[in-house]
Design an enzyme around this catalytic site. Structure first.
Site, PDB file in Angstrom:
ATOM      1  N   PHE A   1     -13.798  50.239  20.629  1.00  0.00           N
ATOM      2  CA  PHE A   1     -14.013  49.965  19.214  1.00  0.00           C
ATOM      3  C   PHE A   1     -13.148  50.919  18.400  1.00  0.00           C
ATOM      4  CE2 PHE A   1     -16.074  50.353  15.108  1.00  0.00           C
ATOM      5  CZ  PHE A   1     -16.173  49.017  14.763  1.00  0.00           C
ATOM      6  N   VAL A   2     -12.218  50.356  17.630  1.00  0.00           N
ATOM      7  CA  VAL A   2     -11.251  51.189  16.909  1.00  0.00           C
ATOM      8  C   VAL A   2     -11.488  51.160  15.392  1.00  0.00           C
ATOM      9  CG1 VAL A   2      -9.448  51.022  18.662  1.00  0.00           C
ATOM     10  CG2 VAL A   2      -9.574  49.276  16.883  1.00  0.00           C
TER      11      VAL A   2
ATOM     12  N   ARG B   1     -11.694  53.127   6.814  1.00  0.00           N
ATOM     13  CA  ARG B   1     -10.568  52.204   6.584  1.00  0.00           C
ATOM     14  C   ARG B   1      -9.325  52.952   6.114  1.00  0.00           C
ATOM     15  NH1 ARG B   1     -12.545  46.892   6.739  1.00  0.00           N
ATOM     16  NH2 ARG B   1     -14.570  46.541   5.782  1.00  0.00           N
TER      17      ARG B   1
ATOM     18  N   ASP C   1     -12.803  49.249   9.913  1.00  0.00           N
ATOM     19  CA  ASP C   1     -13.942  50.090   9.530  1.00  0.00           C
ATOM     20  C   ASP C   1     -15.012  50.186  10.603  1.00  0.00           C
ATOM     21  OD1 ASP C   1     -14.853  47.337   9.275  1.00  0.00           O
ATOM     22  OD2 ASP C   1     -16.614  48.162   8.274  1.00  0.00           O
TER      23      ASP C   1
ATOM     24  N   ASP D   1      -6.529  41.810  11.306  1.00  0.00           N
ATOM     25  CA  ASP D   1      -6.353  43.153  11.866  1.00  0.00           C
ATOM     26  C   ASP D   1      -6.409  43.116  13.385  1.00  0.00           C
ATOM     27  OD1 ASP D   1      -9.064  42.490  11.905  1.00  0.00           O
ATOM     28  OD2 ASP D   1      -9.735  44.280  10.849  1.00  0.00           O
TER      29      ASP D   1
ATOM     30  N   LYS E   1      -7.348  42.619  21.646  1.00  0.00           N
ATOM     31  CA  LYS E   1      -8.222  43.093  22.735  1.00  0.00           C
ATOM     32  C   LYS E   1      -8.427  41.929  23.694  1.00  0.00           C
ATOM     33  CE  LYS E   1     -11.538  45.838  20.280  1.00  0.00           C
ATOM     34  NZ  LYS E   1     -12.978  46.017  20.000  1.00  0.00           N
TER      35      LYS E   1
ATOM     36  N   ASP F   1     -10.310  39.734  18.819  1.00  0.00           N
ATOM     37  CA  ASP F   1     -11.297  40.266  19.769  1.00  0.00           C
ATOM     38  C   ASP F   1     -11.845  39.086  20.578  1.00  0.00           C
ATOM     39  OD1 ASP F   1     -13.034  42.183  20.870  1.00  0.00           O
ATOM     40  OD2 ASP F   1     -14.508  41.927  19.306  1.00  0.00           O
TER      41      ASP F   1
ATOM     42  N   GLY G   1     -10.421  43.884   6.563  1.00  0.00           N
ATOM     43  CA  GLY G   1      -9.765  44.600   7.654  1.00  0.00           C
ATOM     44  C   GLY G   1      -8.244  44.566   7.641  1.00  0.00           C
TER      45      GLY G   1
END
Ligand code: 5GP
Ligand code: MG
Length: 195
Positions: A161-162, A174, A168, A109, A140, A112, A53
């Protein structure tokens, strides 16, 4: 007429929304690099990037940093075809470089629940680095389960959800130059995920 650059579907037909354009990402990466340099001065440090990521973020960020740096990567289990973290992450491939008495900057990346960064930070601390700092492109905050904050944060984002810029869904998207949100019908396990 809206600019094609602002139209998510013009970038990719599966996108419902663009959160950050390529230009916004590049601007923030540059300012984040300046923040990092202001902390490390001219000293050498070791970047540990969580793949896959964080590849694009790491590559762009590193090119804005002119300190002497070393690079290593750690691979942690992925979400697979899910859009929410399931269970406990595990390390699949660990460090190759020796980080004892080194200044380590851990890059991911997105922060969360915090489980991934906690797992990897604990592993790194056991290897006796001189210092450990963490840097994430996205945060987040609303989803945090482990009390943990990153030292450097690119952007705070809502609980969506990005994908894109390294992130990905089932290994796709990606390569998008921006960060966006998939259309709801594209957030389900796709037929190509099994092939
Ligand atoms: P945590 O362990 O903090 O719950 O999750 C961190 C990892 O989950 C990140 O490294 C990233 O791989 C993945 N992740 C969390 N949120 C998202 C998201 O919105 N999109 C994507 N593509 N991956 C995410
Ligand atoms: Mg990850």
């Amino acid at each position: 007429m809206p600019d094609a650059k602002d139209d998510p579907v013009a970038i990719h037909p599966d996108l419902a929304e663009v959160l950050f354009t390529e230009a916004q990402l590049q601007t923030r990466v540059k300012s984040l690099a300046a923040e990092i340099k202001s902390v490390y001065g001219k000293d050498e440090f070791t970047i540990v990037s969580l793949i896959n990521g964080a590849v694009m973020f790491t590559a762009d960020l590193m090119r804005e940093i002119d300190n002497p740096v070393r690079l290593d990567c750690i691979r942690v289990t992925s979400y697979g075809v899910h859009t929410k973290s399931i269970g406990t992450p595990q390390i699949i491939h660990s460090l190759t470089l020796d980080i004892m008495k080194r200044d380590v900057l851990l890059i991911d990346d997105i922060l969360d629940t915090g489980k991934t960064l906690k797992l990897v930070s604990d592993l790194i601390r056991k290897l006796s680095p001189s210092s450990l700092r963490t840097c994430v492109l996205l945060d987040k905050k609303a989803r945090r389960e482990v009390p943990l904050e990153a030292d450097f944060v690119g952007f705070e984002i809502p609980d969506k959800f990005v994908v894109g810029y390294g992130l990905d869904f089932a290994e796709r998207y990606r390569n998008l130059p921006c960060i966006g949100v998939l259309k709801p019908e594209r957030q389900k396990a796709p037929v190509w995920a099994s092939g």
